[in-house]
Write a protein that holds these residues in place. Structure first.
Motif, PDB file in Angstrom:
ATOM      1  N   LEU A  20     -43.068  10.124  -0.011  1.00 49.63           N
ATOM      2  CA  LEU A  20     -41.909   9.853  -0.847  1.00 49.63           C
ATOM      3  C   LEU A  20     -40.665   9.651   0.004  1.00 49.63           C
ATOM      4  CD1 LEU A  20     -43.455  12.605  -2.499  1.00 49.63           C
ATOM      5  CD2 LEU A  20     -42.305  11.244  -4.231  1.00 49.63           C
ATOM      6  N   PRO A  21     -39.781   8.743  -0.414  1.00 49.13           N
ATOM      7  CA  PRO A  21     -38.504   8.586   0.290  1.00 49.13           C
ATOM      8  C   PRO A  21     -37.581   9.759  -0.026  1.00 49.13           C
ATOM      9  CG  PRO A  21     -38.546   7.197  -1.656  1.00 49.13           C
ATOM     10  CD  PRO A  21     -39.909   7.818  -1.561  1.00 49.13           C
ATOM     11  N   ASP A  22     -36.524   9.888   0.738  1.00 47.11           N
ATOM     12  CA  ASP A  22     -35.597  11.018   0.596  1.00 47.11           C
ATOM     13  C   ASP A  22     -34.535  10.679  -0.455  1.00 47.11           C
ATOM     14  OD1 ASP A  22     -34.217  13.331   0.933  1.00 47.11           O
ATOM     15  OD2 ASP A  22     -33.496  12.887   2.957  1.00 47.11           O
ATOM     16  N   CYS A  23     -34.954  10.657  -1.722  1.00 52.69           N
ATOM     17  CA  CYS A  23     -34.032  10.304  -2.799  1.00 52.69           C
ATOM     18  C   CYS A  23     -34.033  11.393  -3.870  1.00 52.69           C
ATOM     19  CB  CYS A  23     -34.383   8.951  -3.407  1.00 52.69           C
ATOM     20  SG  CYS A  23     -35.993   8.880  -4.214  1.00 52.69           S
ATOM     21  N   LEU A  39     -44.919  18.724   2.508  1.00 49.19           N
ATOM     22  CA  LEU A  39     -44.013  18.744   3.654  1.00 49.19           C
ATOM     23  C   LEU A  39     -42.695  18.118   3.213  1.00 49.19           C
ATOM     24  CD1 LEU A  39     -46.344  17.443   6.530  1.00 49.19           C
ATOM     25  CD2 LEU A  39     -45.682  19.801   6.071  1.00 49.19           C
ATOM     26  N   ASP A  40     -41.592  18.689   3.678  1.00 47.54           N
ATOM     27  CA  ASP A  40     -40.277  18.227   3.266  1.00 47.54           C
ATOM     28  C   ASP A  40     -39.620  17.335   4.309  1.00 47.54           C
ATOM     29  OD1 ASP A  40     -40.437  19.635   0.916  1.00 47.54           O
ATOM     30  OD2 ASP A  40     -39.326  21.381   1.657  1.00 47.54           O
ATOM     31  N   HIS A  41     -38.741  16.456   3.817  1.00 44.14           N
ATOM     32  CA  HIS A  41     -37.797  15.759   4.682  1.00 44.14           C
ATOM     33  C   HIS A  41     -36.866  16.801   5.320  1.00 44.14           C
ATOM     34  CE1 HIS A  41     -38.459  11.507   3.639  1.00 44.14           C
ATOM     35  NE2 HIS A  41     -38.665  11.899   2.392  1.00 44.14           N
ATOM     36  N   PRO A  42     -36.170  16.447   6.386  1.00 45.25           N
ATOM     37  CA  PRO A  42     -35.159  17.363   6.928  1.00 45.25           C
ATOM     38  C   PRO A  42     -34.130  17.798   5.880  1.00 45.25           C
ATOM     39  CG  PRO A  42     -35.620  15.643   8.526  1.00 45.25           C
ATOM     40  CD  PRO A  42     -36.387  15.293   7.282  1.00 45.25           C
ATOM     41  N   SER A  43     -33.946  16.971   4.837  1.00 47.10           N
ATOM     42  CA  SER A  43     -32.987  17.313   3.779  1.00 47.10           C
ATOM     43  C   SER A  43     -33.496  18.409   2.862  1.00 47.10           C
ATOM     44  CB  SER A  43     -32.697  16.071   2.936  1.00 47.10           C
ATOM     45  OG  SER A  43     -33.843  15.701   2.187  1.00 47.10           O
ATOM     46  N   GLY A  44     -34.806  18.669   2.876  1.00 49.43           N
ATOM     47  CA  GLY A  44     -35.406  19.634   1.970  1.00 49.43           C
ATOM     48  C   GLY A  44     -36.121  19.007   0.796  1.00 49.43           C
ATOM     49  N   ARG A  45     -35.961  17.689   0.569  1.00 49.78           N
ATOM     50  CA  ARG A  45     -36.699  17.013  -0.492  1.00 49.78           C
ATOM     51  C   ARG A  45     -38.134  16.733  -0.043  1.00 49.78           C
ATOM     52  NH1 ARG A  45     -31.759  13.374  -1.041  1.00 49.78           N
ATOM     53  NH2 ARG A  45     -30.576  14.197  -2.827  1.00 49.78           N
ATOM     54  N   PRO A  46     -39.055  16.598  -1.000  1.00 49.09           N
ATOM     55  CA  PRO A  46     -40.473  16.386  -0.625  1.00 49.09           C
ATOM     56  C   PRO A  46     -40.670  15.057   0.090  1.00 49.09           C
ATOM     57  CG  PRO A  46     -40.162  16.090  -2.987  1.00 49.09           C
ATOM     58  CD  PRO A  46     -38.884  16.664  -2.465  1.00 49.09           C
ATOM     59  N   TRP A  47     -41.504  15.105   1.116  1.00 46.72           N
ATOM     60  CA  TRP A  47     -41.803  13.932   1.937  1.00 46.72           C
ATOM     61  C   TRP A  47     -43.285  13.567   1.826  1.00 46.72           C
ATOM     62  CZ3 TRP A  47     -43.046  14.560   7.745  1.00 46.72           C
ATOM     63  CH2 TRP A  47     -43.284  13.304   8.334  1.00 46.72           C
ATOM     64  N   LEU A  48     -44.170  14.479   2.235  1.00 48.62           N
ATOM     65  CA  LEU A  48     -45.615  14.312   2.071  1.00 48.62           C
ATOM     66  C   LEU A  48     -46.102  15.357   1.085  1.00 48.62           C
ATOM     67  CD1 LEU A  48     -45.321  12.731   4.809  1.00 48.62           C
ATOM     68  CD2 LEU A  48     -47.589  13.625   5.389  1.00 48.62           C
ATOM     69  N   THR A  49     -46.928  14.915   0.144  1.00 49.55           N
ATOM     70  CA  THR A  49     -47.517  15.856  -0.799  1.00 49.55           C
ATOM     71  C   THR A  49     -48.973  15.468  -1.014  1.00 49.55           C
ATOM     72  OG1 THR A  49     -47.297  16.813  -3.006  1.00 49.55           O
ATOM     73  CG2 THR A  49     -46.744  14.493  -2.798  1.00 49.55           C
ATOM     74  N   ASP A 111     -33.668   9.346   8.745  1.00 51.59           N
ATOM     75  CA  ASP A 111     -32.503   9.279   7.863  1.00 51.59           C
ATOM     76  C   ASP A 111     -32.912   8.956   6.430  1.00 51.59           C
ATOM     77  OD1 ASP A 111     -30.826   9.807  10.030  1.00 51.59           O
ATOM     78  OD2 ASP A 111     -30.625   7.670  10.515  1.00 51.59           O
ATOM     79  N   GLY A 112     -34.050   9.480   6.009  1.00 52.39           N
ATOM     80  CA  GLY A 112     -34.502   9.330   4.626  1.00 52.39           C
ATOM     81  C   GLY A 112     -35.366   8.133   4.352  1.00 52.39           C
ATOM     82  N   GLN A 113     -35.328   7.139   5.221  1.00 46.81           N
ATOM     83  CA  GLN A 113     -36.224   5.985   5.083  1.00 46.81           C
ATOM     84  C   GLN A 113     -37.599   6.382   5.605  1.00 46.81           C
ATOM     85  OE1 GLN A 113     -35.743   2.512   7.745  1.00 46.81           O
ATOM     86  NE2 GLN A 113     -35.424   1.300   5.894  1.00 46.81           N
ATOM     87  N   VAL A 114     -38.671   5.893   4.961  1.00 45.38           N
ATOM     88  CA  VAL A 114     -40.014   6.301   5.374  1.00 45.38           C
ATOM     89  C   VAL A 114     -40.865   5.093   5.742  1.00 45.38           C
ATOM     90  CG1 VAL A 114     -40.002   8.425   4.018  1.00 45.38           C
ATOM     91  CG2 VAL A 114     -40.908   6.322   3.011  1.00 45.38           C
ATOM     92  N   ARG A 115     -41.830   5.349   6.590  1.00 45.80           N
ATOM     93  CA  ARG A 115     -42.775   4.324   7.027  1.00 45.80           C
ATOM     94  C   ARG A 115     -44.152   4.966   7.112  1.00 45.80           C
ATOM     95  NH1 ARG A 115     -42.840  -0.057  11.739  1.00 45.80           N
ATOM     96  NH2 ARG A 115     -44.949   0.220  12.534  1.00 45.80           N
ATOM     97  N   VAL A 188     -42.667   0.076   4.802  1.00 49.50           N
ATOM     98  CA  VAL A 188     -41.378   0.745   4.989  1.00 49.50           C
ATOM     99  C   VAL A 188     -40.694   0.810   3.630  1.00 49.50           C
ATOM    100  CG1 VAL A 188     -39.158   0.729   6.182  1.00 49.50           C
ATOM    101  CG2 VAL A 188     -41.211  -0.156   7.340  1.00 49.50           C
ATOM    102  N   VAL A 189     -40.317   2.025   3.220  1.00 48.39           N
ATOM    103  CA  VAL A 189     -39.667   2.249   1.924  1.00 48.39           C
ATOM    104  C   VAL A 189     -38.230   2.688   2.162  1.00 48.39           C
ATOM    105  CG1 VAL A 189     -39.749   3.506  -0.267  1.00 48.39           C
ATOM    106  CG2 VAL A 189     -41.881   2.920   0.919  1.00 48.39           C
ATOM    107  N   SER A 190     -37.302   2.065   1.443  1.00 53.89           N
ATOM    108  CA  SER A 190     -35.888   2.394   1.604  1.00 53.89           C
ATOM    109  C   SER A 190     -35.602   3.824   1.162  1.00 53.89           C
ATOM    110  CB  SER A 190     -35.023   1.427   0.787  1.00 53.89           C
ATOM    111  OG  SER A 190     -35.313   1.557  -0.596  1.00 53.89           O
ATOM    112  N   ARG A 191     -34.479   4.367   1.629  1.00 49.34           N
ATOM    113  CA  ARG A 191     -34.144   5.756   1.326  1.00 49.34           C
ATOM    114  C   ARG A 191     -33.985   5.989  -0.170  1.00 49.34           C
ATOM    115  NH1 ARG A 191     -29.567   9.719   4.059  1.00 49.34           N
ATOM    116  NH2 ARG A 191     -29.993  11.490   2.690  1.00 49.34           N
TER     117      ARG A 191
END
Length: 617
Positions: A20-23, A39-49, A111-115, A188-191
């Motif tokens: 998931l992107p950091d949105c 797993l979370d993004h550095p921001s604390g939002r979910p990244w990998l689930t 920076d929230g963008q994912v690949r 590549v998914v935008s933030r």
């Protein structure tokens, strides 16, 4: 390190995950996805689930970036952290993916963008979909379909009735609303999660190395591919058919610190000499425990088709051998094996397509003509058919368009496919006129824009063969994981594939030697006695016996056929065929694609607890 959360969730068979992107909307979407870990993004939002073991996923994070490698790569978290610290552009992951051994998904966040990308082999795929306004990527199309409540697309199911399914049609996802990423491309998914794009990170090497130059490179790549799997496992098991491919993997595993179990499964045909060759190999492996299975107790081809409930996000002809492939895994696990290594893929990289001689005939006519005379004798090619195949210079799009016009024509001579872009796809008499119309439209639409995997039809057919096989092995790997013993196929690692494809085709495929690249690469590791084998067992008796013994299951498949409900096949025609297992053509696997689609639809119904299917519209 990214923060990890554990939750309850149903597994899909082996490791699986969504990205998931950091949105702001990502947490809500994550709750809709089956998972046991996050797993979370550095921001604390979910990244990998999703679901994975610690051994299957290596992660690292900095204030701006996070990286994850899901699969086998040999990387440690400390090494991955150094890459994360240097990451200023997600495009830099191209270089990392092109250097690591093993087979894995590589996921990055900056920076929230994912690949996300899988291997160029196609052994691990990537899909994406819009879930509640957020572009979500995943390792499985089924995972996204469940989140969307998506049904199979009847058009895509109809296409899978083709035998074979040509590029690029087999790369499409089968669920409405789900899009597949082609092997060799990254997503590549935008933030903000509103847009996504793909970028190509892999291209096949130019085949310029001589056999002498390329054999040491293949030797090193295959050695590292096996080492990545044996590292950290106290006990591994290996297929040992006595063929060059599995024997090479077994000898390489024996050089590792792991204890090795060699598994041999003799065929039922008295002419099958796999066991004899396996025993020759074991004579040179005194530390390896040899397990020989009773051929009469091993499942036949077509066994247990009605009982398959494995998670599958597409039909696969691998269901025909699913019981055979899984049969010995629980017993090997009981003997201590933590990972099972196969020799699958050796046929695809140690040999190569004879179609290279289509271009070689025009570039080196005297050499190519001599080789082609050898192939004619070796494969019993009719001269006229061979000449016509070599004279056919249609571009790929034209070839695909012409195939659409001849879907019910008799199958062409084998040499046509061996020297052409592929074996021309066919539909069979039990496919309905409406399904034929839909498939013809799909082929025609694809032909308008389709480009081959490579300008040289030999390289194209090599890549297509690899990707077609890895789609089967990908699902077998999930089936094996459900038994508790994961499988791995080192020949399908990208570095191994690259090492093989970089060797001149006229030295890789020749009528005068059997797999010369592999035998040269393994000399000094595998004894010459074992390298001298120049054939392999075909298991034809196992297939023909299985067809007769499974007649009742085949009848049951068509009695309540999901394909028939969708308007794609004639149920009565298939029932009549099941009653005649000795019918001409059945031994040529013409039923495989139809059975694969039927079993897949049934598995979806079984998992959904419903008998519904989408009708053709």
């Amino acid at each position: 390190m990214p923060e990890t959360h554990d939750h309850g969730g149903a597994g899909l068979g082996g490791a699986y995950f969504a990205v998931l992107p950091d949105c702001a909307d990502a947490p809500g979407v994550a709750r809709r996805l089956p998972h046991s870990r996050t797993l979370d993004h550095p921001s604390g939002r979910p990244w990998l689930t999703g679901s994975w073991t610690d051994a299957e996923c290596v992660t690292a994070a900095t204030r701006r970036a996070a990286l994850a490698v899901v699969g086998s790569s040999g990387l440690t978290s400390e090494q991955l952290l150094r890459h994360a610290e240097r990451l200023t552009d997600l495009a830099a992951l191209d270089g990392l993916a092109r250097t690591l051994p093993g087979s894995f998904h590589l996921v990055g966040s900056l920076d929230g963008q994912v690949r996300i990308q899988g291997p160029a082999s196609g052994l691990r795929l990537v899909f994406h979909a819009d879930v509640d306004g957020v572009r979500v990527a995943a390792s499985s199309a089924d995972l996204l379909a469940r989140a969307l409540g998506a049904e199979p697309d009847p058009r895509e199911v109809a296409v899978r009735l083709l035998w074979p399914v040509p590029h690029p049609l087999y790369e499409n996802a089968l669920f409405r609303g789900v899009t597949a990423v082609r092997p060799g491309e990254a997503l590549v998914v935008s933030r903000d999660g509103r847009s996504a794009r793909t970028s190509r990170w892999w291209r096949p090497p130019e085949p310029v190395r001589t056999l002498a130059e390329g054999a040491p490179v293949l030797r090193q790549a295959l050695t590292e591919a096996v080492n990545v799997r044996t590292r950290g496992n106290a006990v591994v098991s290996c297929d040992l058919s006595g063929g060059l491919d599995s024997t090479s993997v077994c000898f390489l595993a024996d050089r590792s610190p792991a204890r090795v179990l060699a598994s041999t499964w003799p065929g039922r045909d008295p002419a099958d000499n796999d066991l004899e060759w396996a025993k020759r190999a074991i004579g040179h492996l005194p530390e390896v425990e040899h397990v020989v299975w009773d051929s009469e107790q091993s499942p036949l081809v077509y066994a247990d088709l009605l009982d398959i409930d494995d998670p599958m996000d597409e039909p696969t002809i691998g269901v025909m051998d699913r019981s055979r492939a899984r049969h010995h895994l629980p017993a090997l696990r009981e003997r201590g094996s933590q990972l099972h290594l196969t020799g699958i893929g050796g046929d695809h990289i140690a040999w190569c397509s004879e179609a290279y001689y289509h271009r070689l005939l025009r570039r080196r006519p005297l050499h190519a003509a001599r080789q082609l005379r050898g192939f004619k004798a070796l494969f019993n090619w009719p001269f006229g058919d061979m000449v016509r195949a070599l004279a056919d210079s249609r571009p790929y799009g034209s070839w695909l368009a012409d195939a659409a016009a001849h879907l019910h024509a008799p199958s062409p001579p084998g040499v046509t496919g061996m020297l052409g872009w592929s074996a021309p796809p066919r539909l069979f008499d039990w496919v309905t006129p409406e399904a034929t119309r839909v498939v013809r439209e799909a082929l025609t639409d694809a032909a308008a824009t389709a480009r081959p995997l490579h300008r040289d039809r030999g390289m194209h057919t090599d890549l297509e063969a690899i990707r077609s096989c890895t789609r089967i092995i990908r699902l077998w790997d999930g089936m094996a994981a459900r038994t508790g013993l994961p499988m791995a196929s080192p020949f399908f690692d990208d570095r191994v594939i690259e090492a093989a494809l970089a060797v001149r085709p006229e030295e890789r495929v020749t009528p005068w030697a059997y797999k010369p690249l592999l035998t040269t690469a393994m000399r000094g590791i595998v004894p010459d006695e074992c390298l001298s084998r120049s054939n392999k067992a075909q298991a034809s008796m196992d297939a023909s016996d299985g067809l007769r013994q499974s007649r009742g299951d085949l009848l049951a498949l068509w009695d309540d056929s999901r394909l028939a409900r969708m308007g794609l096949v004639d149920r009565e025609a298939l029932r009549a065929l099941a009653l005649r297992p000795a019918s001409p053509g059945l031994r040529d696997a013409i039923l495989y694609s139809t059975i694969a689609c039927e079993v897949w639809l049934r598995s979806l119904d079984r998992r959904a607890g419903s008998g519904s299917s989408t009708a053709m519209t």
